[in-house]
Design a protein around this motif. Structure first.
Motif, short mmCIF file in Angstrom:
data_model
loop_
_atom_site.label_atom_id
_atom_site.label_comp_id
_atom_site.label_asym_id
_atom_site.label_seq_id
_atom_site.Cartn_x
_atom_site.Cartn_y
_atom_site.Cartn_z
N THR A 170 10.74 -8.07 2.12
CA THR A 170 10.86 -7.77 3.54
C THR A 170 9.17 -7.91 4.03
O THR A 170 8.22 -7.29 3.62
CB THR A 170 10.96 -6.20 3.94
OG1 THR A 170 12.17 -5.72 3.33
CG2 THR A 170 10.71 -5.83 5.17
N MET A 190 5.63 -8.63 5.81
CA MET A 190 4.92 -7.58 6.74
C MET A 190 3.88 -8.38 7.05
O MET A 190 3.47 -9.44 6.41
CB MET A 190 4.59 -6.20 5.89
CG MET A 190 5.94 -5.51 5.48
SD MET A 190 5.17 -4.05 4.59
CE MET A 190 7.04 -3.33 3.93
N ASP A 191 3.19 -7.91 8.29
CA ASP A 191 1.84 -8.68 8.47
C ASP A 191 0.89 -7.85 7.98
O ASP A 191 1.06 -6.83 7.06
CB ASP A 191 1.62 -8.63 10.17
CG ASP A 191 1.88 -7.39 10.70
OD1 ASP A 191 1.38 -6.04 10.16
OD2 ASP A 191 1.98 -7.02 11.81
N GLY A 210 0.72 -4.17 8.16
CA GLY A 210 1.95 -3.36 7.33
C GLY A 210 3.00 -3.23 7.99
O GLY A 210 4.01 -2.56 7.84
N ASN A 211 3.08 -4.09 9.45
CA ASN A 211 4.37 -3.90 10.37
C ASN A 211 5.31 -5.07 9.84
O ASN A 211 4.76 -6.01 9.31
CB ASN A 211 3.82 -4.22 11.77
CG ASN A 211 2.91 -3.03 12.22
OD1 ASN A 211 3.09 -2.11 12.15
ND2 ASN A 211 1.77 -3.42 12.74
N ILE A 212 6.59 -4.93 10.11
CA ILE A 212 7.65 -5.81 9.80
C ILE A 212 7.41 -7.13 10.46
O ILE A 212 7.00 -7.10 11.84
CB ILE A 212 8.77 -5.36 10.07
CG1 ILE A 212 9.15 -3.95 9.54
CG2 ILE A 212 10.21 -6.34 9.67
CD1 ILE A 212 8.93 -3.68 8.11
N CYS A 213 7.32 -8.24 9.84
CA CYS A 213 6.88 -9.74 10.34
C CYS A 213 8.12 -10.26 10.70
O CYS A 213 8.87 -10.65 9.82
CB CYS A 213 6.03 -10.31 9.66
SG CYS A 213 5.67 -11.93 10.21
N LEU A 226 9.85 2.12 3.67
CA LEU A 226 10.49 1.85 5.22
C LEU A 226 10.71 3.21 5.47
O LEU A 226 11.41 4.05 4.91
CB LEU A 226 11.35 0.82 5.08
CG LEU A 226 11.01 -0.75 4.61
CD1 LEU A 226 12.19 -1.56 5.14
CD2 LEU A 226 9.76 -1.03 5.33
N GLU A 252 13.20 1.77 10.54
CA GLU A 252 12.63 0.21 9.97
C GLU A 252 13.80 -0.46 9.14
O GLU A 252 14.13 -1.49 9.06
CB GLU A 252 11.33 0.44 9.29
CG GLU A 252 10.10 0.74 10.10
CD GLU A 252 8.93 0.59 9.44
OE1 GLU A 252 7.85 0.28 9.65
OE2 GLU A 252 8.94 1.52 8.23
N LYS A 308 5.99 -10.99 -3.77
CA LYS A 308 5.34 -11.00 -2.51
C LYS A 308 4.14 -11.86 -2.27
O LYS A 308 3.90 -12.77 -1.48
CB LYS A 308 5.16 -9.54 -2.03
CG LYS A 308 4.77 -9.25 -0.50
CD LYS A 308 6.27 -8.83 0.20
CE LYS A 308 6.32 -8.78 1.45
NZ LYS A 308 5.90 -7.05 1.50
N SER A 324 1.08 -8.59 2.39
CA SER A 324 0.96 -7.33 2.53
C SER A 324 1.96 -6.39 1.96
O SER A 324 3.34 -6.59 2.09
CB SER A 324 0.74 -7.10 4.20
OG SER A 324 0.52 -5.63 4.38
N ARG A 366 2.97 -2.05 1.12
CA ARG A 366 2.43 -0.50 1.76
C ARG A 366 2.26 0.44 0.42
O ARG A 366 2.66 0.27 -0.59
CB ARG A 366 3.59 0.07 2.60
CG ARG A 366 3.94 -0.70 3.99
CD ARG A 366 4.85 0.23 4.58
NE ARG A 366 5.10 -0.22 5.92
CZ ARG A 366 6.09 0.06 6.88
NH1 ARG A 366 6.86 0.96 6.24
NH2 ARG A 366 6.23 -0.61 8.12
#
Length: 291
Positions: free
Chosen positions: A11, A13-14, A17-20, A51, A55, A253, A266, A268
């Motif tokens: 998954t 992320m930017d 830590g937000n979904i990209c 998540l 999300e 990742k 990134s 979490r």
């Protein structure tokens, strides 16, 4: 529908830590172009554990949107609470997913009867095809062949992803289930042997960055050409191992960013970035394979 090389998709992320979504679209197109057979959205490698529920659903829906029916999407819907698994599965019934991957309940370590009743309850509350997911080193419980056999009698429980790495289980399970029950490897290092012993494919971490190789290897193996398939596997063997040098999905990742498929590696907390020494080792292997 479910066979060959199926990717356990990360998954993206930017840096915050937000979904990209931009990176998610790019990596999905990569798998379409390289003929990956299916995408597993928000499984273990997709960081389902960190998540939020919203999300989790959003990533699956974005994956469906970007895939545009060009590749089957299997949704990770497992939980350690049966009610949560049922809720998420039912929420996706009309979404367009081709099926669900449901992990054995983690942390609470249910008995075999508890595992049986958990998956039975999910099956009875949905029409979506269900793939059981056994990964004892992460969940603290092991779905035994006898329990799998009992669950295989439910029409929409169609198969098993086995990430135990124990190849002796394949023959044990095959003796107890019908011929059309799908056995899928969840361990890249033993996937080729798994297929040779009667499996129909792999849900792969390595495929995130080596989709073409994994597709070719699985296709050759399913055609019975294990000599050519093994040559590809030998080329990937060290990579398979290094992608678990630290806890999955930490290495994959970083590797996916290194090959340019996502913008950030990134993660979490409590997942942490790949150690520098392991970055250097992984970099050399990726370059040697020309990924």
């Amino acid at each position: 529908m479910f066979k060959g090389s199926m990717v356990a998709l990360i998954t993206p992320m930017d840096n915050k830590g937000n979904i990209c979504k931009k990176s998610l679209k790019k990596i999905i197109n990569y798998h379409i172009d390289n003929k990956t057979n299916a995408i597993i959205s928000v499984g273990t490698t997709g960081e389902s554990a960190t998540l939020t529920r919203k999300e989790h659903t959003n990533v699956i829906m974005h994956t469906l949107e970007f895939a545009d029916e060009k590749i089957p999407i299997i949704a990770g819907t497992g939980s350690n609470a049966t009610s949560e698994s049922i809720l998420l599965t039912k929420k996706l019934e009309k979404s367009g997913v081709s099926g669900c991957l449901s992990v054995t309940p983690y942390y609470n370590r249910p008995t075999q009867q508890g595992l049986y009743l958990h998956f039975k309850a999910i099956s009875e509350n949905t029409c979506l095809p269900q793939i059981l997911y056994n990964v004892p080193n992460r969940t603290g419980c092991n779905l035994l062949p006898e329990t799998i056999a009992k669950l295989s009698h439910y029409k929409n429980i169609i198969g098993l992803k086995d990430a135990s790495g124990d190849l002796s289980r394949i023959n044990q399970i095959k003796k107890l289930v019908k011929n059309d029950f799908l056995l899928i490897s969840g361990d890249d290092t033993t996937a080729l042997d798994f297929i040779q012993l009667g499996g129909i494919g792999v849900i792969s971490v390595t495929a995130n960055i080596a989709a073409n190789y994994m597709t070719k290897m699985c296709t050759l193996a399913l055609q019975g050409d294990f000599i050519k398939a093994r040559k590809i596997n030998q080329k990937l063997n060290l990579l398979h191992h290094l992608l678990f040098k630290e806890t999955n999905p930490i290495p994959i990742k970083w590797a996916t960013k290194y090959v340019g498929l996502i913008e950030s590696d990134s993660l979490r907390l409590p997942m942490t970035p790949l150690l520098k020494k392991n970055q250097n080792i992984l970099k050399k292997v990726i370059n040697s394979i020309n990924l």
